[in-house]
Design a protein around this motif. Structure first.
Motif, short mmCIF file in Angstrom:
data_model
loop_
_atom_site.label_atom_id
_atom_site.label_comp_id
_atom_site.label_asym_id
_atom_site.label_seq_id
_atom_site.Cartn_x
_atom_site.Cartn_y
_atom_site.Cartn_z
N THR A 291 0.83 -1.21 0.00
CA THR A 291 0.00 0.00 0.00
C THR A 291 0.86 1.26 0.00
N ALA A 294 2.70 1.59 -3.38
CA ALA A 294 1.79 1.91 -4.47
C ALA A 294 1.37 3.38 -4.41
N ALA A 295 1.35 3.93 -3.18
CA ALA A 295 0.96 5.34 -3.03
C ALA A 295 1.94 6.25 -3.76
N THR A 298 0.79 6.51 -7.27
CA THR A 298 -0.40 7.37 -7.36
C THR A 298 0.00 8.84 -7.29
N TYR A 301 1.33 9.98 -10.58
CA TYR A 301 0.27 10.20 -11.57
C TYR A 301 -0.35 11.58 -11.39
N TYR A 302 -0.64 11.97 -10.15
CA TYR A 302 -1.33 13.25 -9.94
C TYR A 302 -0.41 14.44 -10.19
N TYR A 305 -0.70 14.64 -13.89
CA TYR A 305 -2.05 15.10 -14.24
C TYR A 305 -2.15 16.62 -14.06
N LEU A 330 -2.21 7.64 -17.20
CA LEU A 330 -2.81 6.71 -16.25
C LEU A 330 -2.65 5.27 -16.73
N ARG A 333 0.98 4.23 -16.60
CA ARG A 333 1.38 3.93 -15.22
C ARG A 333 0.89 2.55 -14.81
N GLN A 334 -0.36 2.24 -15.14
CA GLN A 334 -0.89 0.93 -14.80
C GLN A 334 -0.13 -0.18 -15.52
N GLU A 337 3.44 -0.46 -14.12
CA GLU A 337 3.37 -1.08 -12.80
C GLU A 337 3.10 -2.58 -12.95
#
Length: 629
Positions: A291, A294-295, A298, A301-302, A305, A330, A333-334, A337
């Motif tokens: 977790t 993975a943050a 994220t 990504y932002y 963005y 996005l 990134r997915q 990952e």
């Protein structure tokens, strides 16, 4: 053969985890992928090409769909910008101004349907290939296991390895889908990356930096998971054994009589709980660190963005560009990952493949020579044991030692002795299931090692005291004695008559076609004595030059055993025979009797000679005879 190792303890498990945890070991495990892929290709070249081709086409659809979506948004914004006011959908359609928008929508619909169709075709192909691969690998596993020495199967370490290999035949096909999917995703990544490079190259670097921690974490926990499973192999085999013992027709009587179910359930729970707690601890750590890492992805990504949104507000990008770039980043990134985590998972699964391929690397020691001599037909002189000694791997005590005797052609030889005297070991040496550690065994003057092993065994018919009860038809249970003649009904009937098993089969509802044993529906179980007559018929099926009965009549009453051995004696004319029995009234019909004690030959002679000598044989005979008085 591998040396036996002590059972795993907490310390050894920790050491195993430390070893498996090294990056080098995980990378080294990737060497298993080429043979794995070759095996897949060998399974079905056509299906392999088809699934790869479909994936190649599907790899370009995500970026195409996203780009068409950008064009749709840009076209919609353009129509709004030119102030095209429409009274209704019909007027708009007939004006022709919606033709481009409609065409783009139809194209996106086609891409969506095509992607779904390709996905289903790929899943269908993977399913078929998976089934074929599992079947082919299972066959290869059985073929290789058949080549290994009997000694190997009595080694707990090899049993662990076989257990792990058996599980890999069923559980590794998701690796194939993952590998092929990785290739597909890599192509898609290239297409998305090309778009981002055109607009904002530094976003690719931001993406890579954000995803590396997640990749490292996933790789670390995959290695720990493998090491845990590896170290717990003996306990998992115990779990399976306890589960089978607690719920099988073979053990049901004793489990009920002795109320063993509570003991077995408690044993299972203790083992299962320890394994569960170890897995739970690992899963908790994996979830927590996963977790957190993975943050970071994220967050990356932002940041990207926000940058794309700012460029759009500034007028550098259109609304369609914003949608395309944000979606590309996005999706990229997915995908990245997934690729990084997937690579780690592939490396982890490649460790499991090591269990499969390392089993295939085990080579038997008992093999045929390059240029074997033909087995004599008929056997002229017989067998000679010259100073033969053998002990089981890891055992300090010799099972047999300093054996010097002859088994003459056309002679009926009986072996007697107390339990553990070495009688069954001697028989296994004779059939070359083992090779002596000392001395040699000759057949007509040639070492057994000089003969082709399959031809040698084809000339020996053996029924052991722990014969197998095959849950097949009665005819097949006899026919397995000579698989090549499995369809020869007359031969099967003749073998049954010689063993007096025809009387048993006559009572079965479907005769020779009746499934015996309770494992399958409509199966009919037999008594111990009836099973033994079926097993003895199996030996007669072979019609071998050498016949060996190793305590196969233990479940028969004294009269039935005498009848079986009397028939055996009658049918042993012009045939070399060995029989083992604890009933001295039966072995006295042999031409010669060998008395074994603690693995050594103590005496030899006829019944009368041994009784006159007054040694161990006479003592045991009198003890047994006293029980009948």
């Amino acid at each position: 053969m591998a040396q036996r190792e002590p059972a795993a303890t907490d310390d050894t498990r920790a050491q195993a985890a430390a070893r498996s945890n090294s990056l080098r070991e995980r990378v080294d495990a990737l060497r298993n992928l080429p043979p794995f892929l070759r095996q897949i290709w060998k399974t079905s070249p056509g299906l392999t090409l088809a699934t790869m081709g479909l994936r190649l086409v599907r790899a370009f659809l995500p970026v195409a769909t996203l780009y068409v979506g950008k064009l749709i948004i840009d076209e919609a914004v353009r129509l709004v910008g030119v102030g095209a006011g429409f009274a209704g959908i019909e007027d708009a359609w007939h004006s022709g101004q919606l033709d481009t928008l409609a065409g783009l929508l139809a194209l996106e619909l086609g891409l969506a349907i095509g992607s779904d169709l390709l996905g289903r075709l790929i899943s269908y192909g993977d399913g078929l290939l998976s089934e074929l691969f599992t079947n082919a690998t299972s066959v290869r596993l059985m073929e290789h296991a058949a080549r290994l020495d009997l000694e190997d199967f009595e080694d707990p370490d090899l049993q662990d390895k076989l257990d792990r290999a058996r599980r890999q035949t069923m559980g590794r096909m998701n690796l194939m889908s993952q590998l092929f999917g990785q290739v597909q995703d890599a192509i898609t990544v290239v297409t998305f990356a090309a778009g981002l490079v055109i607009y904002a190259p530094w976003l690719i670097l931001l993406l890579a930096v954000a995803l590396i921690p997640a990749f490292v974490g996933e790789a670390h926990f995959n290695a720990l998971g493998y090491s845990l499973n590896f170290a717990w192999t003996p306990e998992r085999r115990q779990l399976e054994y306890v589960r089978q013992t607690g719920a099988s027709v073979e053990t049901a009587k004793e489990v009920k009589i002795f109320n063993l179910h509570r003991f077995l359930i408690d044993r299972y729970r203790r083992l299962a709980d320890k394994f569960y707690l170890a897995n739970r601890a690992l899963a908790r750590r994996r979830a927590l660190w996963g977790t957190l890492l993975a943050a970071l992805g994220t967050l990356g990504y932002y940041v990207a963005y926000g940058y794309i949104a700012w460029r759009t507000v500034r007028g550098d990008f259109s609304i369609g560009d914003l949608t395309f770039l944000a979606g590309s980043f996005l999706r990229l990134r997915q995908l990245l990952e997934g690729l990084l985590v997937g690579f780690s998972q592939v490396a982890g699964q490649a460790l499991y493949l090591d269990d499969l391929f390392s089993f295939f690397e085990i080579e038997p020691e008992i093999i045929s020579p390059p240029n074997p001599v033909p087995v004599p037909r008929p056997i002229a002189r017989g067998f000679v044991f010259e100073n033969v000694g053998f002990r089981y791997p890891g055992a300090e005590r010799w099972a047999v030692r300093a054996l010097d005797f002859e088994l003459r052609a056309n002679e009926v030889l009986a072996l007697v002795g107390e339990n553990g005297a070495g009688k069954t070991t001697l028989v296994k040496l004779l059939a070359r299931l083992y090779d002596p550690d000392e001395g040699r065994i000759l057949l007509d003057g040639r070492d057994l090692r000089e003969y082709d092993i399959d031809e040698l065994r084809a000339n020996i018919g053996v029924i052991f005291q722990d014969f197998v009860r095959y849950h097949l038809t009665a005819g097949e249970n006899i026919g397995v004695g000579l698989v090549e003649a499995m369809d020869d009904k007359e031969r099967i009937r003749h073998a049954a008559q010689r063993a007096m098993a025809d009387e048993v089969i006559a009572t079965l509802p479907q005769g020779y076609d009746q499934i015996i044993g309770r494992r399958f529906k409509n199966g009919v179980d037999l008594s111990g004595g009836q099973w033994q007559k079926i097993a003895i018929a199996r030996a007669y099926m072979r019609d071998a030059q050498v016949m060996i009965l190793d305590e196969p009549t233990a479940a028969l009453d004294a009269r039935s055993e005498f009848e079986v051995f009397q028939r055996f004696k009658e049918l042993s004319d012009n045939r070399t025979a060995v029989l083992i029995s604890h009933r001295f009234s039966s072995v006295r019909m042999a031409d010669r009797i060998l008395v074994l004690n603690e693995g050594r030959l103590e005496a030899s002679g006829t019944h009368e000679q041994l009784m006159a000598a007054g040694g161990r044989y006479a003592e045991l005979f009198e003890l047994q005879a006293a029980g009948y008085r």
